[in-house]
Design a protein around this motif. Sequence first.
Motif, PDB file in Angstrom:
ATOM      1  N   LYS A 175       0.838  -1.205   0.000  1.00 36.30           N
ATOM      2  CA  LYS A 175       0.000   0.000   0.000  1.00 36.30           C
ATOM      3  C   LYS A 175       0.870   1.250   0.000  1.00 36.30           C
ATOM      4  N   LYS A 216       2.208   1.812  -3.353  1.00 37.77           N
ATOM      5  CA  LYS A 216       1.169   2.390  -4.195  1.00 37.77           C
ATOM      6  C   LYS A 216       1.065   3.910  -3.988  1.00 37.77           C
ATOM      7  N   LEU A 267       3.786   5.600  -5.843  1.00 37.47           N
ATOM      8  CA  LEU A 267       3.578   5.602  -7.289  1.00 37.47           C
ATOM      9  C   LEU A 267       2.442   6.518  -7.734  1.00 37.47           C
ATOM     10  N   HIS A 268       1.384   6.537  -6.962  1.00 38.01           N
ATOM     11  CA  HIS A 268       0.197   7.261  -7.439  1.00 38.01           C
ATOM     12  C   HIS A 268      -0.241   8.407  -6.544  1.00 38.01           C
ATOM     13  N   ASP A 274      -4.875  11.392  -1.558  1.00 34.27           N
ATOM     14  CA  ASP A 274      -5.644  12.636  -1.524  1.00 34.27           C
ATOM     15  C   ASP A 274      -4.772  13.854  -1.189  1.00 34.27           C
ATOM     16  N   PRO A 313       2.351  12.224  -6.504  1.00 33.56           N
ATOM     17  CA  PRO A 313       3.541  11.369  -6.636  1.00 33.56           C
ATOM     18  C   PRO A 313       4.789  12.183  -6.998  1.00 33.56           C
ATOM     19  N   PHE A 359      -5.610 -11.936  -0.808  1.00 41.78           N
ATOM     20  CA  PHE A 359      -6.421 -11.647  -1.994  1.00 41.78           C
ATOM     21  C   PHE A 359      -6.262 -10.206  -2.493  1.00 41.78           C
ATOM     22  N   ASP A 360      -6.404  -9.239  -1.605  1.00 41.07           N
ATOM     23  CA  ASP A 360      -6.367  -7.846  -2.054  1.00 41.07           C
ATOM     24  C   ASP A 360      -4.950  -7.370  -2.390  1.00 41.07           C
ATOM     25  N   LYS A 375      -3.814  -7.728  -6.024  1.00 41.21           N
ATOM     26  CA  LYS A 375      -4.234  -6.685  -6.959  1.00 41.21           C
ATOM     27  C   LYS A 375      -3.338  -5.457  -6.859  1.00 41.21           C
ATOM     28  N   ILE A 383      -1.083  -3.378  -9.814  1.00 37.09           N
ATOM     29  CA  ILE A 383      -0.923  -1.931  -9.974  1.00 37.09           C
ATOM     30  C   ILE A 383       0.563  -1.551 -10.001  1.00 37.09           C
ATOM     31  N   LEU A 414       2.137  -2.862 -13.381  1.00 38.47           N
ATOM     32  CA  LEU A 414       1.713  -2.122 -14.571  1.00 38.47           C
ATOM     33  C   LEU A 414       2.251  -0.693 -14.575  1.00 38.47           C
ATOM     34  N   ARG A 422       4.811   0.800 -17.593  1.00 39.04           N
ATOM     35  CA  ARG A 422       4.500   1.935 -18.465  1.00 39.04           C
ATOM     36  C   ARG A 422       5.522   3.053 -18.353  1.00 39.04           C
ATOM     37  N   GLN A 451      -3.853 -10.406 -16.517  1.00 38.62           N
ATOM     38  CA  GLN A 451      -3.896  -8.942 -16.575  1.00 38.62           C
ATOM     39  C   GLN A 451      -2.489  -8.359 -16.807  1.00 38.62           C
ATOM     40  N   ARG A 487      -0.983  -9.395 -20.361  1.00 36.39           N
ATOM     41  CA  ARG A 487      -1.562  -8.663 -21.490  1.00 36.39           C
ATOM     42  C   ARG A 487      -0.968  -7.258 -21.603  1.00 36.39           C
ATOM     43  N   ASP A 488      -0.641  -6.691 -20.464  1.00 40.89           N
ATOM     44  CA  ASP A 488      -0.001  -5.377 -20.545  1.00 40.89           C
ATOM     45  C   ASP A 488       1.440  -5.499 -21.027  1.00 40.89           C
TER      46      ASP A 488
END
Lengths: 336, 528
Positions: free
Chosen positions: A45, A48, A51-52, A55, A59, A89-90, A93, A97, A100, A104, A143, A146-147
Amino acid sequence: MTFLFKRNPKNPPELIKALNEQVLKLDYNSDSNKKYQDECSRFLKQVKVILHGDDENEPQPDQISQLALEIYSTDCLYNLMVNLKKLDFDSRKDVVILFLTLLRRQIGSKSPTVEYILNQKPEILGLLIRGPESSEIGLICGQILRDCIKFESINKFVLHSSLFWNFFKYVQISIFEIATDAFITLHDLLTNHKKLVSEFLARNYDNFTSSINKLIQSNNYVTKRQSVKLLSELVLRRQNQAFLNQYFDDTNNLKLMMILLSDKLKNLQIEAFHIFKFFVAKPKKSQKVLDVLIKNKKNFIAFFDTFDIQSDSTTIDERDYVLGEIMKLPDIVRSE
Amino acid sequence: MSRVHSADELEVCEEVGRGGFGVVYRGIIKATNEEVAIKQIDLENDQTDLFEINKEIQIISECRLEQITGYLGCFVKQYKLWVIMEFVNGGSLFEMLKPGPIHDERTILIIVKEILVALEYLHNQGKIHRDLKSQNILLSKGGEVKLTDFGVSTQLSSNFSRRNTTVGTPYWMAPEVILNNNGGHSFKADIWSLGCCAYEIFNGKPPLQNHFPPMKALRQISRCHNNEDFVNIIELSSMEISSVFRDFLEKCFIVDPKERFSAIKLLNHKFIQKYDKSTEKFKLVKSLITKKQLWDQENHVIKNHNFYVPTEMVKNQKKWRGEDDEENNQFQFDISLISGFPPSPKTSRESSRSPGGQEKSKSPEKNNASINLQSLMKTTTKQDQFKKTIRPEFHRILNKVFHKLETKNSLTTQQYDLLVSLNNDLLNLFSFTQSSDPNEQGNYKKILVFQHLKYFLKEISKSNDIETYGPSNSKVILQKLIIPSNFNVGQRQVSEATPERGGSIREFDEIENSLFESWIDKMNEKWA
């Protein structure tokens, strides 16, 4: 609110070090596995947020580049992939993120992550390709893969790997979403980069045709329909000329399409028609194909007279054209 | 709950709803007696796109949260896809509003908070719901609130990219979604829709619905450039609500998506923080459901019970009616010349010469089908079949018509009772007639009520006398009053028969293509 009481890594390299440490500790059999999972989840987290942003925080580019460098030098992506199933599980995901976003990232015209994967750790791609073998991480791997294959160099690597042919097995897995996901990946592998694929198909005609024909004969409606659709997409590509010439000379393929044309389900019939029309329209037909068409002339005429295509005018025009071409074929002369 | 792998594990019960993709049934897992929702998607339907469906399934299978309906697996049976979801037994928020709006702010905030938790979870994973409205918020009898229907939701592969497609339902749509500017859809569009839901709970209808038809409402929303614009049209200041609730709504209706509050920020809003006693949470939602049930009883709303009929049966009935046609459409090609395939047909020359020669690999299938047919014929007569399949459907349609009448008009008690008895009479007339024509085929008898309706429609739609009598003719007036303007029998697909959800989206797409786009262009020109 546990994180308030725990020491937090101060900077991106420290964060990645801490993440790696916890990821490598993950172990189903350990009593403290849950604790390691929670730690991984917490660190992911934080990655993340770097990276992003969130609020409050935007970044910061220098933080991101520090983070990326540390990830490459410690093989963090590889560690995460190997232990993906052991994460909760979470968190899995969040790995998507992370992966990917790095993928990019561009520096000038270079994609450092793509270079890293291909040159340092191509094993990552092997792990991704084999994702559908596990129901827990199949979709996650799909996922990411494919990227990855949006980059031609990676797509090439996958097509040339012997593991590529596994996809024809994966698309028949009994868990629907895993199978369909594998199909989407297979579809992307064969359509993203036209030139690459045209060379691949020309060189692998036999292997590819027998693999896709097996799928078309599947009992599963979805497998059947998706594979015919993929085939008709490939057939529409002019770049695939070398493949097409072989495909439309092969009576096995013609037979398969004739069986589909006589199917009870309308959509299958129509998909089949969009491949069948090329057998008829091809200027130089092989003798064998011509023989089959001539022998079935009456059947075809009767069939296309009643062939019901609802309101799609191009398809109706095409049907009329096919019908016209068939009428022009010579009649069978009985030799007795 | 564990994963469901095949239809054999399930007992399929009554229909509970219809979405854009297909029919939803209630089901029971035989082994455990747990209730599930079964969404059946017809893959042969032209509207369905396998890739789109897969996207939806991927998204729901990636969500595990108390506030989102759980995914229990899916599989293909013949040409239908069965998606198994958690069953939420209380009904949708939309249903709960039928007895009237809810003014209790504690109840509103509980529902809003639960949905915010769901949105925060989705947004955090890069997912956007895109069609948040009261129909997609479900309540359980235990008092839980759950977000559902991810039919048009999307997954952003990066937090930076945005979706550029316009989807949603007009009254709940954010301005940037309608205008497709600011990069189109972002997470914040869901927040706008949430604000509309909160407004809807208090007022019974989403913003603007009482004053504008859908397209006009879209225009109104898209004209909002300043935050006060929308707040003023919906007359937020005249709503009798607390100042924190008003402030909460204002934060949802900030026109600039960048400025609009995020889910996490709204979760920290004073309105949401005001009451947070989890024990009360269940109690308040439960009382909503009880209120709705009482209202249903008082208003004689009969729950529809449409029991599931496997498609094979319906298909077989079609076969019985038109077996000859089927035969004609079945076609066999002569593929005997082609060798190298395992299920190779007869290779002798005689068979290959006969046109339409039987193809071996197909014939066993056909035999099976006819055996099935015969065994079915033995156990049930056609009349029973009709009673089991057609009558419930007829009943459902009648109920639907009734509800439509009732919601669109304010009926007097007498009118109400007359309509109820009319529906009952129609249903009672579902009886088989004795044919007066001796040549009529065997036991194929007609159903009285359908004959009645058919003759009625025939009479009313006879158009030849318009010219003779002129437009003032009373029959023309009758026609105009009775026959819907877009009437074309047989053209519409079953799934389109219920326009509420799927229909409205499609409808909007059409309009978007013609009228709407040109209008946006004009607007853009003005601003440029």
